[in-house]
Design an enzyme around this catalytic site. Structure first.
Site, short mmCIF file in Angstrom:
data_model
loop_
_atom_site.label_atom_id
_atom_site.label_comp_id
_atom_site.label_asym_id
_atom_site.label_seq_id
_atom_site.Cartn_x
_atom_site.Cartn_y
_atom_site.Cartn_z
N GLU A 92 -1.08 7.62 6.11
CA GLU A 92 -1.64 5.97 5.15
C GLU A 92 -1.63 7.58 4.16
O GLU A 92 -2.52 7.85 3.77
CB GLU A 92 -2.65 5.25 5.66
CG GLU A 92 -3.16 4.67 4.17
CD GLU A 92 -4.37 3.67 4.51
OE1 GLU A 92 -4.12 2.99 4.43
OE2 GLU A 92 -4.90 4.05 5.35
N LYS A 101 -0.09 -3.28 2.37
CA LYS A 101 0.01 -3.55 3.37
C LYS A 101 -1.50 -4.81 2.89
O LYS A 101 -1.63 -5.44 1.93
CB LYS A 101 -2.38 -2.52 2.71
CG LYS A 101 -3.57 -2.14 4.27
CD LYS A 101 -4.02 -0.85 3.77
CE LYS A 101 -5.67 -0.73 5.12
NZ LYS A 101 -5.48 -0.08 4.75
N CYS A 130 -2.95 1.08 9.50
CA CYS A 130 -4.55 0.98 9.62
C CYS A 130 -4.85 0.24 9.75
O CYS A 130 -5.22 -0.71 11.06
CB CYS A 130 -5.11 2.26 8.15
SG CYS A 130 -6.75 2.57 8.67
#
Length: 251
Positions: free
Chosen positions: A39, A102, A136
């Site tokens: 990330e 995300k 994540c």
């Protein structure tokens, strides 16, 4: 299909240094079909100065994918039309780029104060394998990642800290078992201004077993093959997914 995870020691807000490290690690693992970076691999997990110019990093991904005849995946902090996004890029050697923004922003770390929430679930196909892209903190939310007849493997790029390392191990395996899929987890090592990271990048099979897992806790490559036919045979033989609960997702 050969996959290599580039477990980098990200230098804070220094794309040039991080590109050089990624290039050096890739040279140690020639011949892979897919290279995965962590990330925000070019800057580290920046939350107070998002949306830096990432053209250099993205251009490197595009040029290198073509040169290596392989796909490259990783997320960058980008600014688009006045919006800051934690955007994952899946770059193919023919120049095709698929993106995922995300969805679950890490409020504990202040990510939601600066970045816009992604709304679209993204699956990309490469070498006959369908990959669900997540980033994540998404790993904690199984509904967002639930198998919908649409993917074979999950790619999770991360900056996952040492203090919650056991959670990383557990959730990678849980997502693989419950969705009967491969899970590819690429984490970083080193330090940023707030956190220490120890990697443990892994490729997990559909039974929850690690095909390979980093134990060096250093900048390194982690490579393994995944077998789509073996996955299909397992899904057909042990039909857990046929009994899963149905739901309508609303975000």
């Amino acid at each position: 299909m050969r996959i290599t995870l580039l477990q980098t020691d990200i230098k804070w807000s220094s794309p040039a240094e991080n590109i050089a490290e990624a290039e050096a690690l890739m040279a140690e693992a020639e011949g892979s079909d897919l290279y995965v970076l962590p990330e925000m691999w070019s800057t580290g997990f920046v939350t107070d100065a998002p949306g830096e110019d990432q053209q250099e990093a993205l251009q490197w991904m595009w040029i290198t994918a073509k040169r290596k005849n392989a796909a490259i995946c990783g997320s960058l902090a980008v600014m688009l039309d006045g919006r800051s996004l934690n955007r994952q890029f899946f770059v193919k050697p023919d120049g095709d780029i698929t993106t995922y923004d995300k969805h679950h922003l890490f409020k504990y770390g202040g990510e939601d104060r600066y970045y816009q929430t992604g709304r679209k679930r993204t699956v990309v196909e490469w070498c006959g394998i369908r990959f669900l892209l997540v980033t994540c903190y998404d790993l904690r939310f199984p509904v967002w990642m639930r198998y919908q007849e649409d993917y074979d493997a999950i790619i999770c790029v991360a900056n996952w800290p040492e203090s919650r390392q056991n959670v990383w191990h557990t959730l990678l395996r849980a997502r693989a078992i419950e969705n009967q899929c491969y899970v590819i987890g690429c984490n970083r090592v080193g330090d940023d201004p707030n956190t220490h990271y120890i990697g443990h990048s892994s490729i997990i099979d559909s039974r929850g077993n690690a095909i390979i897992e980093d134990e060096t806790e250093q900048a390194t490559t982690v490579s393994a093959d995944i077998d789509i036919e073996r996955l299909r045979e397992f899904r057909e033989k042990f039909r857990v997914l046929a009994d899963r609960d149905r739901f309508v997702f609303s975000n």
